[in-house]
Design an enzyme around this catalytic site. Sequence first.
Site, mmCIF file in Angstrom:
data_model
loop_
_atom_site.group_PDB
_atom_site.id
_atom_site.type_symbol
_atom_site.label_atom_id
_atom_site.label_comp_id
_atom_site.label_asym_id
_atom_site.label_seq_id
_atom_site.Cartn_x
_atom_site.Cartn_y
_atom_site.Cartn_z
ATOM 1 N N TYR A 142 50.761 45.093 27.503
ATOM 2 C CA TYR A 142 51.424 46.392 27.697
ATOM 3 C C TYR A 142 52.327 46.760 26.517
ATOM 4 O O TYR A 142 52.764 47.892 26.399
ATOM 5 C CB TYR A 142 52.245 46.413 28.994
ATOM 6 C CG TYR A 142 51.404 46.339 30.260
ATOM 7 C CD1 TYR A 142 50.028 46.419 30.207
ATOM 8 C CD2 TYR A 142 52.002 46.190 31.501
ATOM 9 C CE1 TYR A 142 49.258 46.334 31.350
ATOM 10 C CE2 TYR A 142 51.237 46.118 32.658
ATOM 11 C CZ TYR A 142 49.863 46.180 32.575
ATOM 12 O OH TYR A 142 49.100 46.098 33.711
ATOM 13 N N LYS A 192 44.024 32.976 31.862
ATOM 14 C CA LYS A 192 42.575 33.110 31.656
ATOM 15 C C LYS A 192 42.241 32.260 30.436
ATOM 16 O O LYS A 192 41.727 32.747 29.419
ATOM 17 C CB LYS A 192 42.244 34.605 31.458
ATOM 18 C CG LYS A 192 40.779 34.948 31.428
ATOM 19 C CD LYS A 192 40.070 34.798 32.752
ATOM 20 C CE LYS A 192 38.593 35.098 32.612
ATOM 21 N NZ LYS A 192 37.817 34.679 33.785
ATOM 22 N N ASP A 224 41.058 34.955 37.879
ATOM 23 C CA ASP A 224 40.032 35.474 38.798
ATOM 24 C C ASP A 224 39.998 34.648 40.080
ATOM 25 O O ASP A 224 39.873 35.180 41.186
ATOM 26 C CB ASP A 224 38.644 35.552 38.124
ATOM 27 C CG ASP A 224 38.391 34.420 37.137
ATOM 28 O OD1 ASP A 224 39.288 33.579 36.935
ATOM 29 O OD2 ASP A 224 37.287 34.372 36.559
ATOM 30 N N ASP A 248 51.001 42.198 37.185
ATOM 31 C CA ASP A 248 50.981 43.558 37.716
ATOM 32 C C ASP A 248 49.916 43.664 38.806
ATOM 33 O O ASP A 248 50.156 44.145 39.922
ATOM 34 C CB ASP A 248 50.671 44.513 36.544
ATOM 35 C CG ASP A 248 50.849 45.971 36.903
ATOM 36 O OD1 ASP A 248 51.284 46.271 38.028
ATOM 37 O OD2 ASP A 248 50.550 46.821 36.048
ATOM 38 N N ASP A 252 50.489 43.451 43.176
ATOM 39 C CA ASP A 252 50.092 44.549 44.056
ATOM 40 C C ASP A 252 49.073 44.075 45.091
ATOM 41 O O ASP A 252 49.126 44.472 46.252
ATOM 42 C CB ASP A 252 49.511 45.720 43.255
ATOM 43 C CG ASP A 252 50.608 46.708 42.861
ATOM 44 O OD1 ASP A 252 51.789 46.302 42.853
ATOM 45 O OD2 ASP A 252 50.289 47.875 42.570
#
Length: 365
Positions: A142, A192, A224, A248, A252
């Site tokens: 980001y 990852k 994942d 993020d 959620d």
Amino acid sequence: MTTKQIAVLPGDGIGSEVTSVAETILKAACAAYDVDIQTKNFLFGGCSYDEHGTPVTDDTLNSCLQSDAVLLGAVGGPKWDDLPSDHRPEAGLLKLRKTLGTYTNLRPIKIYSALMGASSVKPEILEGTDILIVRELTGGIYFGQPRHTKEVDGDTVATDAMVYSKSEIERVARKAFEAARKRNGRLCSVDKSNILDTSRLWRQTVSDLAGNYPDVELSHMLVDNCAMQLIRNPGQFDVILTGNMFGDILSDEASMLTGSIGMLPSASIGDKTGLYEPVHGSAPDIAGENKANPLAAIASAAMLCRYSLDLSDAADNIEAAIDDVLATGYRSGDIYASTQGEILIGTKEMGEKVFGELKKKAITR
Ligand code: NAD
């Protein structure tokens, strides 16, 4: 009696309704441990723009920086949607987080047994779920450079860079180890690393730190798989540590385990003043109607006690009071299922019920 200064930024919409309730609970919870909470309110967000022409003034930022902690409601609303981006309420939020240097976001995902039915996930899967997600907040994809969209050989190509330094990973990982220490002593670092260089550095850095925290059991999981495990068996997690973008998305996803956005608190901490706020927005559709659920703001006040004031017992008392009120059947509109035994109440009444339960705990401590 020690004194702590708390800056309160009610913000817009339901922000002022939920923070005034949370403020009362915070004061009562801390008074039981001889800590006097002194609060000062500041305009923030759309209401600050209306008054000062900016979503946050330098005076407000300085006052927040000098406080022991900041309690925030929510900002925004249709009235300010068409402002240029640097005047919008959200710009105030980014400026505040930058000023306070809050590089760690903490989001607890706790399932209240009385609200099992409110989740779209089966109760038997949810049983025992109590997770803290620790998300890196000021680095990663980001914020990484370069970031651009260019024409290359007749095609349009967009680039975002995922960048992490060892020191950025270390400082957030320390927060996660420390949080795990205060909970059940288990930390799962999510990355990852089978694909990404940043993730390989992440995994190595977190593993290297583990020696300093022999009381914390560290594990690693690919992102994942973590997305799958959160729905398959959320009870396996204690603290999850992850980078900005993975955090993020996973936070959620995990928040939906609880059933309502009105129940979710958060903390953003760094090396300066901590910022505590409910996850929800300003809910313009119910603002001013005494319908907002104040429990996320109250639970944010509990986090403030735990992480900025080192008053874990006061935090535990607030959380137990929320549990008791829900167990008795009291519900705000967002968590009301009109089943037998549920009693629909408003924002202020919910605050009074939590206050009543808290008082009982403070007396019997
Ligand atoms: P929202 O979270 O404000 O509302 C979404 C839905 O959830 C609405 O139906 C609302 O009534 C309900 N809801 C939210 N909080 C509730 C509570 N405590 N009790 C009961 N019901 C609740 O999200 P939105 O509608 O997408 O955004 C509204 C405004 O809030 C926008 O201006 C947005 O930019 C802003 N926003 C601010 C923050 C923040 O301040 N951190 C976060 C998200 C959205």
